[in-house]
Design a protein around this motif. Sequence first.
Motif, short mmCIF file in Angstrom:
data_model
loop_
_atom_site.label_atom_id
_atom_site.label_comp_id
_atom_site.label_asym_id
_atom_site.label_seq_id
_atom_site.Cartn_x
_atom_site.Cartn_y
_atom_site.Cartn_z
N THR A 130 -7.87 6.76 -2.37
CA THR A 130 -7.36 6.16 -1.17
C THR A 130 -6.27 6.67 -0.83
O THR A 130 -5.51 6.29 -0.03
N LEU A 131 -5.68 7.55 -1.67
CA LEU A 131 -4.22 8.19 -1.17
C LEU A 131 -4.18 9.52 -0.45
O LEU A 131 -5.27 10.37 -0.49
N ASN A 132 -3.26 9.66 0.32
CA ASN A 132 -3.18 10.80 1.37
C ASN A 132 -2.83 11.94 0.18
O ASN A 132 -2.35 11.79 -0.73
N GLY B 179 9.73 7.32 5.19
CA GLY B 179 10.01 6.15 6.04
C GLY B 179 9.13 4.73 5.89
O GLY B 179 8.36 4.88 4.81
N ALA B 180 9.49 3.74 6.72
CA ALA B 180 8.91 2.42 6.26
C ALA B 180 7.32 2.52 6.33
O ALA B 180 6.66 3.35 7.26
N GLY B 181 6.84 1.74 5.43
CA GLY B 181 5.28 1.56 5.45
C GLY B 181 4.27 3.10 5.20
O GLY B 181 3.26 2.86 5.76
N GLY C 187 3.83 4.12 2.41
CA GLY C 187 2.98 3.94 1.05
C GLY C 187 4.12 4.21 -0.24
O GLY C 187 3.29 4.54 -1.37
N LYS C 188 5.21 4.02 -0.18
CA LYS C 188 6.29 4.51 -1.34
C LYS C 188 5.92 3.37 -2.47
O LYS C 188 5.93 3.73 -3.55
N ARG D 140 3.30 1.78 -2.80
CA ARG D 140 2.04 1.74 -3.30
C ARG D 140 1.96 3.20 -4.30
O ARG D 140 1.52 3.06 -5.17
N GLU E 68 12.84 1.06 -3.54
CA GLU E 68 14.31 0.82 -2.80
C GLU E 68 15.55 1.43 -3.45
O GLU E 68 16.55 0.71 -3.44
N GLN F 199 16.43 2.72 5.76
CA GLN F 199 16.52 1.21 5.44
C GLN F 199 17.57 0.76 4.57
O GLN F 199 17.61 -0.43 3.89
N ARG G 256 1.27 1.04 7.90
CA ARG G 256 1.30 -0.60 8.12
C ARG G 256 0.90 -1.00 9.44
O ARG G 256 0.50 -1.90 9.54
N GLY H 243 10.88 -4.39 2.07
CA GLY H 243 9.89 -4.24 1.54
C GLY H 243 8.37 -4.93 1.53
O GLY H 243 7.40 -4.71 1.11
N GLU I 179 5.46 -7.09 4.25
CA GLU I 179 4.62 -6.72 5.45
C GLU I 179 3.97 -7.87 5.72
O GLU I 179 3.32 -8.78 5.10
N ARG J 132 8.52 -4.42 9.56
CA ARG J 132 7.65 -5.35 8.72
C ARG J 132 6.39 -5.75 9.27
O ARG J 132 5.42 -6.23 8.72
N1 LIG Z 1 -3.25 6.09 1.70
C1 LIG Z 1 -3.41 4.77 1.99
N2 LIG Z 1 -4.63 4.13 2.41
C2 LIG Z 1 -4.57 2.96 2.89
N3 LIG Z 1 -3.41 2.09 2.88
C3 LIG Z 1 -2.27 2.55 2.59
C4 LIG Z 1 -2.24 3.80 2.17
N4 LIG Z 1 -0.98 3.95 1.91
C5 LIG Z 1 -0.26 2.91 2.09
N5 LIG Z 1 -1.00 2.06 2.51
C6 LIG Z 1 -0.70 0.54 3.00
O1 LIG Z 1 0.31 0.54 3.60
C7 LIG Z 1 1.14 -0.39 3.73
C8 LIG Z 1 2.51 -0.12 3.46
O2 LIG Z 1 2.57 0.54 1.99
P1 LIG Z 1 3.89 0.18 1.19
O3 LIG Z 1 4.48 -1.14 1.15
O4 LIG Z 1 3.77 0.90 -0.37
O5 LIG Z 1 5.07 1.31 2.00
P2 LIG Z 1 6.63 1.46 1.59
O6 LIG Z 1 6.71 2.84 2.15
O7 LIG Z 1 6.74 1.12 0.34
O8 LIG Z 1 7.26 0.40 2.86
P3 LIG Z 1 8.71 -0.01 2.90
O9 LIG Z 1 9.28 1.09 3.38
O10 LIG Z 1 8.76 -1.18 4.11
O11 LIG Z 1 9.12 -0.63 1.55
C9 LIG Z 1 0.46 -1.37 2.55
O12 LIG Z 1 -0.27 -2.55 3.17
C10 LIG Z 1 -0.32 -0.44 1.80
O13 LIG Z 1 -1.29 -0.85 1.19
#
Ligand SMILES: Nc1ncnc2c1ncn2[C@@H]1O[C@H](COP(=O)(O)OP(=O)(O)OP(=O)(O)O)[C@@H](O)[C@H]1O
Length: 738
Positions: free
Chosen positions: A6-8, A27-29, A31-32, A34, A220, A250, A283, A560, A562, A603
């Motif tokens: 499920t990861l890119n 950037g935000a959202g 998947g960091k 994750r 963070e 951020q 996100r 962090g 959402e 968010r």
């Molecule tokens: N490859 C993926 N496939 C599907 N959903 C994903 C994938 N990567 C991330 N997501 C989803 O995207 C959303 C944002 O991910 P995450 O919270 O890890 O981002 P972040 O970079 O940590 O954001 P922030 O900067 O706000 O902390 C989550 O709901 C996560 O489950």
Amino acid sequence: MSIYDTLNEQQKDAVLHTEGPVLILAGAGSGKTRVLTHRIAYLIEEKGVNPWNIMAITFTNKAAGEMRERVDKLVGFGSESIWVSTFHSSCVRILRRYIDRLGYDTNFVIYDADDQKSVMKDVCKRLCVDTKTYKEKALLSAISRAKDELIGPEQFELDHRGDMNGERIATIYKEYQKVLKHNNAVDFDDLICLTVELFKNNPDVLESYQDRLRYIMVDEYQDTNTAQFMLVSLLASKYKNLCVVGDDDQSIYKFRGANIANILNFEHVFPGAYTVKLEQNYRSTKNILKVANSVIKNNQSRKEKSLWTNNPEGEPIKLRQFTTGYEEADYVVRNIEKRVSTGEFHYKDCAILYRTNAQSRMFEEKLLMASIPYRIIGGVNFYARKEIKDLLAYLKTVDNARDDLAVRRIINVPKRGIGATTLTRVQEYAGEHGISFYEALKGASGIPSLGRSYMKVEPFVNFIQVLKSKAEHVSVKELLEEIIEETGYMRELRAEATDEALSRLENIDELISKVAAYEESTENPTLSGFLADVALVADIDSMDDSDDHVTLMTLHSAKGLEFPNVYMAGMEDGVFPSYMTVSSEDPTDLEEERRLCYVGITRAMRQLTMTCARQRMARGEIQYNRMSRFIKEIPEEYLSIGQPAKPKTELNQPTKRKLAFQDAKNAFKSKALDPKQFKVEKAGSLDYGVGDTVKHIKFGVGIVESITDGGRDFEVTVNFDKCGVKKMFAGFAKLKKI
Ligand SMILES: Nc1ncnc2c1ncn2[C@@H]1O[C@H](COP(=O)(O)OP(=O)(O)OP(=O)(O)O)[C@@H](O)[C@H]1O
Ligand SMILES: [Mg+2]
């Protein structure tokens, strides 16, 4: 299919790259977080790493809790031995074991802000420091900044040689540390500094932790300060398996010493670090992302990033401007209600974000009135805040000094040197003679057991008596202001000048505004009336513990997290960006505020609404605010600018103005608003009447004294055995006849 499918590609790259230093800047959202959780799972499942050897650090308890939850889900068995924690609790854990190496006892205590202040007071007295020139809180904050940078008292002294002011602070700093150590106590900043010191001076201890925590991950990362970075660097210096994730856009804690240089330093301290960029946002909708980008691109000092998403276009971002903050709060709450009732969202999908904690008050009241469950993250409900409780206790004492609890609450606020023994004796006397605590205080000179200590009590009684007679002919607002002035409440907080003090001041301003609004909207405003009004909202804490609740919090605490449906409220120049940044000479202050705005926007997953008011009460005065400059940075085509729903009847000017100040209850009573707009129905008919005995879940058993039709719901007044007379809405008091 494995969880890694499920990861890119870039995310996978970061997950699989387990050895050596890794820097993920994205950037935000994107998947960091994750990536971090999947990396932990991968280490355990594919690399056979013992969960015991893994550490993940985040900033807030809430984030740590969520991280723990996500990891538990992915890893399952064994996940409990992974070290998932905040910086501070990690350090407590380490120091509890080894702080004796630094000459403290392992059962040390951790001082909070109040404790720190009283130590500082003592220190100043002992060193004959003029606390008019050197404010205690300002001194504490100078010390705290030094500790963020790992500058101890000796170093501080060296750094400030020849600078009189600096040398003075150095002496105070030294003495302060001495007292803390003597008391076997540490403050919050010490937790990090002492752990660093422990590691530096005790290679064996450091090595034992290095061997345990072989894989370290920090979320963070953009918000770490020098001390925190040093701590992680030391831990990771043996195996070098350190993975940090962050987003320079951020970074919102500069005021707490967060250091953007740590990002640049990373590659310096860990040469050959592997860098990963994540560019796909998962996100938010395209529209939300466009808005976020259009705002943040106005910052000069940033690394250009291209964040994109495959998510749908989504609805445009809603922008609503209202006449007053009351209308704004009303709109937000009604909008939530509407969208939940159509099944579009659950309560838990909705978050209301604001710049300062004090802004929660109006939303809380509207949510309570609408019987919508809510929770405040990282803060306390408005009416449960210390300063609000104190001031209300004063008002209650003046209004009716029979509330012993209120009197006892404020008898030493500010400090009047009335000791615990005196209080106990007064209490005993009151008990024996069947009079109230205050009555007993009034006759303190006649209480034999008190001796001369009755003299300590007299000024307090005199003060209250003066207030009581004033209350006869001044407004509630004037009375409250008098209390604030005479007790020195605000003066002290202003002198403290810390973030916390500032937030308390804002809360007090908000209470004054509440009083002013009450007086504006009520025909015969009285102190008792005001207190009864407050009791309606203040006594009812969040109605149930259901998980399905609206979340309220400051933009800072939202980092962090959402939510599908986000409201950013108070989007006005002077509120957000804050008054201080708008008037600041330093342009980087505004840039930090803009990053906070970026955090807020990102968010939102599906729907974002920004709201603002043209006029807002501040300290009981009307202030006219312009729409936030951040909104003006958003191209109009991304926005849907709707007209807020107008009251049905056309009102003439004065009534219109008056209406603006009414709270939900009164607004409902007036004919101007259509009752059908409120979803909550009033309890059809009640199965109890005046004189009946009823039971309340929190207050226990009582007798119904009166029932009045409050329009929207019945207001029931009950005299409870345990806690006296309370007034409440039948709809959610849920009284049971017994
Ligand atoms: N490859 C993926 N496939 C599907 N959903 C994903 C994938 N990567 C991330 N997501 C989803 O995207 C959303 C944002 O991910 P995450 O919270 O890890 O981002 P972040 O970079 O940590 O954001 P922030 O900067 O706000 O902390 C989550 O709901 C996560 O489950
Ligand atoms: Mg994150």
